[in-house]
Design a protein around this motif. Structure first.
Motif: not given
Lengths: 289, 289
Positions: B34-41
């Motif tokens: 789920r960290g990836e959703y923030v990382r992509l931003a």
């Protein structure tokens, strides 16, 4: 209070006083469900709203961009309100009003998105007069965070009786449900309860509320999830209350239910009974531990 | 680019130029999750961020109001940033900085809450210059709505391999997982794909983006969920692509991946491989239909 009638006795140029509320909530009839999280916000704030439970209208609102404009919606609850008046861009993306009146409407779905939109407008995000915007933004994010965690618990309570497929009958996934219910009762409920007890006990305002000292959407959602769990798992609920491990959580629930406007709402016939919805009571899924 | 060092060659009163990014993302190491959703931003916006994957720090951040201040957090990802400077009230609720530096920090968890907070600051909510606030608010709610629906699909993809209990091994719930995977492949994926195809095709901007014509957090989340599903269910993915029923959805995924900054990120070693996280590939859970 006098009843205003449209088009009667109006001088040209006078703003039409309408008795129609700004907001319409579209949700399935017969159960509190996820619509209740939005309903409680209106009730707690004393904001008039149209409670639309017409199945035909709902059928039109879901997966129908031709009716609601862009973007369409995956599932109810759906909130409808008039499109911002002078907003050309919004107008092109607005849909037809389905709650009556000739104006174009905007539709928003997803419970946390609806609550994040309504919260500041209904005074349910703990704003304090005179504080700067950056502080408000952080608090809104924190309220949003707690709303989402409480809704995660709500989703897990639902998945207990539908662990395989929402489209299939409970009876066809009862064995899996019994396994999942055990984990939910033993591990998940205590983990969430411990978290929220910690949120309440670390709130510097010591207010029986999750954030600051006034009621926020997070309190309303958590109240409703707890109430639903009490209905669905009465034996487990009683054991946890008796354990004495979560004193502030149980106090908070009673305190929210005791608020004047909510007390009146909960005693009214607008408050629907639990049934075959999000929260369900099956004897075989409940136990003391 | 020159490296700024703290305390060197500074005249009194001069603002300290720090190379430390404003935001720190705390998330488990070894998986995009789920960290990836923030990382992509952060990656899409070109915003520097500290990517903290230290397990010890994470242990301190979860369920620990004594470290993070009020309110505590249920689970990662957790976003850390400096508390609003002149905000007394926020300061009393702030926690210790765990990402270095002496300032007090604010922590926010829950992926959709983090994205709703960051979206406007990173230019990822489709704001158009000169438009009024009421229009922006509605668009932000719509972006939030689509983020939440894409994350619902993400959660369902996870629950396929853990239908009984997240705390138990996959091998101990494999039979239930096989049943749930069938429903996910046959009913749920097509239902979500149809919805997002409809969102794309009804967007008046005809932009290969979900809302308006610029990339929003909703596009980034949907991209990542689709990418995860492609990894976990490659046979089902290929069959759906071949079906020709969701042309805009598949095009949108490629279009987002082709954005300059994201393309560079996806090819870099900062992009982690899928493994035993949110998206998992088990041969027995995948099929053409």
């Amino acid at each position: 209070m006098g009843m205003e009638r449209r088009g009667e006795g109006l001088r040209p140029g006078r703003t039409l006083m309408s008795t129609k509320p700004t907001y319409t909530l579209h949700y399935w009839p017969g159960i509190p469900g996820r619509g209740e999280y939005v309903r409680l916000a209106f009730e707690a704030a004393g904001e008039p709203y149209t409670d639309d439970m017409d199945v035909k209208t709902l059928g039109k609102l879901v997966m129908s961009p031709d009716v609601v404009g862009h973007p369409p919606h995956f599932a109810p609850p759906v909130l409808e309100f008039p499109a911002p008046a002078s907003a050309k861009r919004a107008k092109t993306q607005a849909g037809q009003s389905v709650s009556g009146g000739g104006t174009q409407s905007v539709f928003i779905s997803q419970t946390p998105a609806i609550l994040a939109y309504l919260g500041p407008k209904l005074g349910l995000v703990g704003d304090v007069e005179g504080e700067e915007e950056a502080v408000r933004e952080v608090r809104r994010a924190q309220v949003n965070q707690l709303v989402l965690t409480a809704l995660d618990l709500s989703n897990e309570a639902h998945d207990v009786h539908h662990p395989v497929a929402t489209s299939q009958y409970y009876e066809d996934q009862k064995d899996e449900a019994i396994r999942r219910a055990e984990d939910f009762r033993k591990n998940r409920i205590p983990k969430f309860f411990q978290h929220f007890e910690q949120v309440l006990s670390s709130n510097p305002a010591k207010s029986h509320r999750l954030v600051g000292s006034s009621t926020t959407t997070a309190d309303l959602v958590l109240f409703q999830v707890l109430d639903g769990i009490q209905f669905a798992f009465p034996r487990r609920w009683a054991a946890l209350e008796k354990s004495g491990k979560y004193p502030m959580l149980f106090e908070m629930k009673n305190s929210v239910a005791g608020e004047e406007k909510l007390k009146a709402y909960l005693a009214s016939n607008r408050r629907q009974e639990y049934g075959m919805g999000l929260f369900r009571h099956y004897e075989e899924l409940d136990a003391d531990e």
